[in-house]
Design a protein around this motif. Structure first.
Motif, short mmCIF file in Angstrom:
data_model
loop_
_atom_site.label_atom_id
_atom_site.label_comp_id
_atom_site.label_asym_id
_atom_site.label_seq_id
_atom_site.Cartn_x
_atom_site.Cartn_y
_atom_site.Cartn_z
N GLY A 153 2.66 9.32 14.41
CA GLY A 153 3.81 8.92 13.73
C GLY A 153 4.60 10.46 13.33
N ARG B 27 10.30 2.79 11.89
CA ARG B 27 10.13 3.74 12.88
C ARG B 27 8.92 3.78 13.70
NH1 ARG B 27 5.49 6.44 11.72
NH2 ARG B 27 6.20 8.40 10.55
N THR B 28 7.82 2.91 12.80
CA THR B 28 6.41 3.03 13.55
C THR B 28 6.61 1.62 14.35
OG1 THR B 28 5.52 3.72 11.28
CG2 THR B 28 4.24 2.30 12.69
N VAL C 221 -2.15 1.89 16.49
CA VAL C 221 -1.16 2.61 15.18
C VAL C 221 -2.18 3.20 14.02
CG1 VAL C 221 0.62 1.97 13.81
CG2 VAL C 221 0.57 1.09 16.00
N ALA D 197 -3.68 -2.12 13.35
CA ALA D 197 -2.78 -1.79 12.12
C ALA D 197 -3.86 -1.98 10.81
CB ALA D 197 -1.47 -2.31 12.05
N THR D 198 -4.96 -1.67 10.80
CA THR D 198 -5.83 -1.76 9.70
C THR D 198 -5.61 -0.44 8.85
OG1 THR D 198 -7.73 -0.25 10.73
CG2 THR D 198 -7.61 -2.73 11.50
N SER E 257 -4.92 -12.22 3.77
CA SER E 257 -4.17 -11.35 4.71
C SER E 257 -3.67 -12.14 6.05
CB SER E 257 -4.63 -9.81 4.97
OG SER E 257 -4.69 -9.16 3.83
N PRO F 205 -0.23 6.75 18.30
CA PRO F 205 1.12 7.56 17.86
C PRO F 205 0.76 8.10 16.35
CG PRO F 205 1.48 5.25 17.56
CD PRO F 205 -0.18 5.26 18.05
N ASP G 285 -8.42 -10.22 10.51
CA ASP G 285 -8.16 -9.39 9.38
C ASP G 285 -9.66 -9.42 8.51
OD1 ASP G 285 -5.75 -7.62 7.72
OD2 ASP G 285 -7.56 -8.31 6.62
N LEU G 286 -10.03 -8.48 7.84
CA LEU G 286 -11.12 -8.52 6.99
C LEU G 286 -10.98 -9.50 5.83
CD1 LEU G 286 -12.64 -5.02 6.90
CD2 LEU G 286 -13.62 -7.07 8.40
N GLY H 58 -1.10 -6.35 7.91
CA GLY H 58 -0.38 -6.15 6.53
C GLY H 58 1.20 -5.97 6.92
N LEU H 59 1.80 -5.21 6.21
CA LEU H 59 3.16 -4.94 6.63
C LEU H 59 3.68 -4.24 7.80
CD1 LEU H 59 5.89 -4.40 4.04
CD2 LEU H 59 5.58 -2.22 5.29
N ILE H 60 2.58 -3.40 8.52
CA ILE H 60 3.06 -2.85 9.32
C ILE H 60 2.74 -3.80 10.69
CG2 ILE H 60 2.20 -1.08 11.17
CD1 ILE H 60 3.86 0.30 8.58
N ARG I 291 0.79 -1.19 -0.01
CA ARG I 291 0.07 0.09 0.17
C ARG I 291 1.14 1.20 -0.02
NH1 ARG I 291 -1.13 3.41 3.83
NH2 ARG I 291 0.32 2.04 5.31
N1 LIG Z 1 0.80 6.05 13.31
C1 LIG Z 1 1.89 5.78 12.64
O1 LIG Z 1 2.96 5.94 12.79
C2 LIG Z 1 1.77 4.83 11.30
C3 LIG Z 1 2.84 4.69 10.54
C4 LIG Z 1 2.74 3.91 9.43
C5 LIG Z 1 1.56 3.00 9.17
N2 LIG Z 1 0.37 3.44 9.69
C6 LIG Z 1 -0.98 2.90 9.67
O2 LIG Z 1 -0.85 1.38 9.84
C7 LIG Z 1 -2.03 0.93 8.98
C8 LIG Z 1 -1.75 -0.30 8.36
O3 LIG Z 1 -0.55 -0.20 7.10
P1 LIG Z 1 -0.09 -1.24 6.51
O4 LIG Z 1 1.03 -0.72 5.43
O5 LIG Z 1 0.12 -2.39 7.03
O6 LIG Z 1 -1.49 -1.58 5.49
P2 LIG Z 1 -1.91 -2.76 4.66
O7 LIG Z 1 -2.87 -2.38 3.53
O8 LIG Z 1 -0.73 -3.58 4.08
O9 LIG Z 1 -2.54 -3.63 5.68
C9 LIG Z 1 -3.93 -3.39 6.39
C10 LIG Z 1 -4.53 -4.55 6.48
O10 LIG Z 1 -5.81 -4.18 7.27
C11 LIG Z 1 -6.91 -5.00 6.95
N3 LIG Z 1 -8.08 -4.17 7.37
C12 LIG Z 1 -8.66 -3.16 6.87
N4 LIG Z 1 -9.94 -2.73 7.62
C13 LIG Z 1 -10.09 -3.56 8.70
C14 LIG Z 1 -11.04 -3.80 9.67
N5 LIG Z 1 -11.75 -3.05 9.99
N6 LIG Z 1 -10.60 -4.79 10.61
C15 LIG Z 1 -9.68 -5.70 10.24
N7 LIG Z 1 -8.77 -5.59 9.41
C16 LIG Z 1 -8.97 -4.65 8.49
C17 LIG Z 1 -6.72 -5.10 5.56
O11 LIG Z 1 -7.46 -6.16 5.03
C18 LIG Z 1 -5.32 -5.37 5.39
O12 LIG Z 1 -4.88 -6.56 5.40
C19 LIG Z 1 -2.66 1.99 7.97
O13 LIG Z 1 -3.59 2.55 8.42
C20 LIG Z 1 -1.41 3.14 8.19
O14 LIG Z 1 -1.86 4.39 7.69
C21 LIG Z 1 0.53 4.23 11.02
#
Ligand SMILES: NC(=O)c1ccc[n+]([C@@H]2O[C@H](COP(=O)([O-])OP(=O)(O)OC[C@H]3O[C@@H](n4cnc5c(N)ncnc54)[C@H](O)[C@@H]3O)[C@@H](O)[C@H]2O)c1
Length: 353
Positions: free
Chosen positions: A318, A133-134, A249, A226-227, A190, A316, A185-186, A161-163, A105
């Motif tokens: 970020g 850093r996250t 997060v 981390a959705t 994933s 956080p 996860d929805l 996901g990745l986070i 993403r």
């Molecule tokens: N606060 C911070 O510092 C910070 C930093 C980086 C990323 N993030 C946030 O972390 C989140 C995850 O990032 P990513 O790269 O892993 O995204 P990603 O798209 O790789 O994974 C997100 C996952 O969440 C799932 N999902 C979506 N809505 C859902 C729900 N209601 N219930 C359960 N699962 C759900 C999706 O199916 C997906 O598998 C993002 O919202 C991103 O903005 C925050």
């Protein structure tokens, strides 16, 4: 790193042009691999520096598109003092539809600018730095917010996901052991993919896929959101009656009533109470910030004490200063290893007249 070079006083010739380097994701990954504890310490130190006011971290700028409403690109300009002393900009895209197309993403670059001249001196691949850093911030939050109680041994990830993967890696590297790992996860794909990653880890604990967020929340003492939810989907405070530590997060999962029954810690108050995050919704609802206990830096400094008779929620936002600190660490390490790829003749026009 570049320094401010004087003119040659004998000839009046301009000083040599500053250098500019490009650091690939492969180089970033190589430097940061196995350095999780150091990175967590660096992130904690950066929070301290920021808490002491030795940083500039203006609001992030969100570029949105009328024709692609789910996507955005965010600019995070920042300057960090302390022992890091660097300015710069993170430019990070979030295109959720990428996942279905088989690529992550988020994608990002980080520009580092020299403190003395303002010249940019490096561009780094930054999706890894951002994830690191996250995750380091989440691990620091989990550590400091669970002190004074038995360390949770059941962890649950909502949105994997990745986070989520990076957060799990950083928790484990930070010394966390888990008997149970809950996954929700929805997307079943994933969830299965994340379970596949967990199975490659040493002593992962029992892994359970939960069909609902409710079942996961009730089963876990440490919960990671981390959705990519844009608005709250968890509303019932009774799910949190066992007072878990929550790493929120993704920032927009929890309804105001959940936060109002919890101890709330953020990384930066002004940043967090923006862009319709859950803390922002609470402020809009109540008209005040009384629901905030303080920042993680204040918790680390002993200025805020965490109550354990209610849930503890870390939200956080970020901060760009964290990206700069980790990015500068990577840059210095690449220089030390002799691997810096300088772009020849990048700054070309060095004469004023
Ligand atoms: N606060 C911070 O510092 C910070 C930093 C980086 C990323 N993030 C946030 O972390 C989140 C995850 O990032 P990513 O790269 O892993 O995204 P990603 O798209 O790789 O994974 C997100 C996952 O969440 C799932 N999902 C979506 N809505 C859902 C729900 N209601 N219930 C359960 N699962 C759900 C999706 O199916 C997906 O598998 C993002 O919202 C991103 O903005 C925050």
């Amino acid at each position: 790193m570049t320094t401010l070079l004087p003119r040659d006083s004998a000839t009046g010739a301009p000083a040599p042009a500053p250098t500019f380097a490009v650091i690939s994701g492969g180089q970033v990954a190589e430097v940061l691999h196995g350095r999780e504890r150091e990175t967590i310490a660096l992130v904690e130190e950066t929070y301290r520096v920021h808490g002491l006011g030795d940083s500039v971290n203006p609001p992030s700028y969100f570029l949105k598109f009328p024709d692609r409403p789910s996507s955005r690109i965010i600019a995070l300009p920042a300057s960090v003092g302390g022992s890091v002393q660097v300015d710069g900009l993170k430019w990070i895209s979030s295109f959720p539809e990428n996942v279905a197309a088989g690529i992550p993403r988020a994608s990002a670059v980080l520009i580092l600018n020299d403190h003395a001249t303002g010249y940019p001196f490096a561009c780094l691949e930054s999706s890894i730095i951002s994830a690191v850093r996250t995750a380091a911030s989440a691990a620091a939050g989990a550590d400091h917010l669970s002190r004074g109680r038995a360390r949770p041994r059941t962890v649950g990830f909502i949105g994997v996901g990745l986070i989520a993967r990076y957060i799990h890696t950083y928790l484990r590297a930070g010394g966390w052991e888990f008997d149970e790992v809950g996954v929700h996860d929805l997307s079943l794909d994933s969830a299965r993919g994340f379970c596949g990653y967990l199975e490659t880890c040493d002593s992962p604990g029992n892994i359970t896929i939960h069909e609902s967020a409710e079942s996961l929340v009730k089963a876990c003492d440490l919960i990671v959101f981390a959705t990519i939810a844009g608005k709250p989907h968890v509303h019932d405070p009774s799910w949190f009656a066992h007072n878990p530590v929550v790493l929120h997060v993704s920032l927009r999962d929890l309804a105001p009533e959940i936060l109002l029954g919890a101890t709330n810690v953020v990384d930066d108050v002004e940043h967090c109470l923006k862009a319709d995050t859950s803390p922002h919704l609470v402020e809009q609802l109540t008209g005040n910030r009384d629901f905030l206990a303080g920042t993680l830096a204040e918790v680390m400094a002993g200025q805020v004490t965490i109550r354990h008779d209610r849930p503890v929620i870390f939200s956080p936002f970020g901060l760009g200063v964290l990206d700069l600190a980790v990015g500068k660490y990577v840059y210095d390490e690449v220089v030390r290893r002799g691997g810096l790829n300088v772009v020849e003749d990048f700054f070309h026009e060095m004469r004023r007249h």
